[in-house]
Design a protein around this motif. Structure first.
Motif, mmCIF file in Angstrom:
data_model
loop_
_atom_site.group_PDB
_atom_site.id
_atom_site.type_symbol
_atom_site.label_atom_id
_atom_site.label_comp_id
_atom_site.label_asym_id
_atom_site.label_seq_id
_atom_site.Cartn_x
_atom_site.Cartn_y
_atom_site.Cartn_z
ATOM 1 N N ILE A 109 0.835 -1.208 0.000
ATOM 2 C CA ILE A 109 0.000 0.000 0.000
ATOM 3 C C ILE A 109 0.869 1.257 0.000
ATOM 4 C CG2 ILE A 109 -1.665 1.331 1.365
ATOM 5 C CD1 ILE A 109 -2.836 -1.437 2.220
ATOM 6 N N ALA A 110 1.936 1.250 0.772
ATOM 7 C CA ALA A 110 2.837 2.410 0.814
ATOM 8 C C ALA A 110 3.486 2.643 -0.546
ATOM 9 C CB ALA A 110 3.899 2.209 1.890
ATOM 10 N N GLN A 112 2.319 1.645 -3.490
ATOM 11 C CA GLN A 112 1.272 2.048 -4.419
ATOM 12 C C GLN A 112 1.013 3.551 -4.310
ATOM 13 O OE1 GLN A 112 -2.651 0.423 -3.556
ATOM 14 N NE2 GLN A 112 -2.988 0.147 -5.749
ATOM 15 N N THR A 113 0.911 4.043 -3.091
ATOM 16 C CA THR A 113 0.677 5.463 -2.855
ATOM 17 C C THR A 113 1.873 6.294 -3.325
ATOM 18 O OG1 THR A 113 -0.718 4.933 -0.966
ATOM 19 C CG2 THR A 113 0.143 7.173 -1.081
ATOM 20 N N ALA A 114 3.078 5.854 -3.013
ATOM 21 C CA ALA A 114 4.280 6.603 -3.390
ATOM 22 C C ALA A 114 4.421 6.711 -4.906
ATOM 23 C CB ALA A 114 5.522 5.947 -2.787
ATOM 24 N N GLN A 116 1.981 6.455 -7.197
ATOM 25 C CA GLN A 116 0.924 7.337 -7.702
ATOM 26 C C GLN A 116 1.281 8.800 -7.451
ATOM 27 O OE1 GLN A 116 -2.552 5.863 -5.670
ATOM 28 N NE2 GLN A 116 -2.939 4.301 -7.229
ATOM 29 N N ASP A 117 1.800 9.090 -6.260
ATOM 30 C CA ASP A 117 2.207 10.459 -5.941
ATOM 31 C C ASP A 117 3.345 10.921 -6.844
ATOM 32 O OD1 ASP A 117 0.290 10.460 -3.955
ATOM 33 O OD2 ASP A 117 1.725 10.275 -2.292
#
Length: 136
Positions: A109-110, A112-114, A116-117
């Motif tokens: 999850i971390a 995936q978020t990184a 995308q950011d």
């Protein structure tokens, strides 16, 4: 990690095996995304160089160059974390370590978020460069 005696081993749980393969393939896709980010940031760095910058304000050029340098540093950190993540997955897929830990999901999850950011930040830099050129 607390082991649950009711948990099936991966080779006995085709759904878990399928999910781990999907996560692994997603990680490989993220590596491709990071390669794209690197190529794109190299292109933007070239566009921000003095020789390619016809009339954009010096402050805008410096600001964009700083944002791009920060983004590139973040990409490098993500690349390292992603490599570690994939190395954690491989033993699970090879069934040498059949008990996945919850941290694996947290790392997924971390990352995936990184990623995308990182894509969003790079897109913002591109748009800012286009707007700076229009304003010039």
């Amino acid at each position: 990690m607390i082991k649950n005696p009711d948990m099936k081993k991966i080779n006995e749980d085709p759904e878990l095996e399928f999910e781990l393969q999907e996560v692994y393939l997603t990680g490989r896709q993220w590596q491709s995304d990071l390669a794209f980010l690197e190529e794109e940031s190299n292109f933007l760095a070239e566009q921000l160089s003095e020789s390619h910058q016809p009339a954009i304000a010096q402050t805008s050029q410096h600001n964009l160059a700083t944002r791009l340098a920060n983004a590139r540093e973040i990409h490098s950190g993500i690349r390292i974390k992603l490599g570690d993540f994939i190395r954690q997955l491989e033993p699970l897929l090879l069934e040498t370590d059949p008990d996945p830990e919850l941290k694996l999901l947290e790392d997924f999850i971390a990352l995936q978020t990184a990623i995308q950011d990182a894509l969003t930040v790079l897109k913002g830099i591109k748009y800012a460069l286009v707007e700076a050129r229009r304003a010039a």
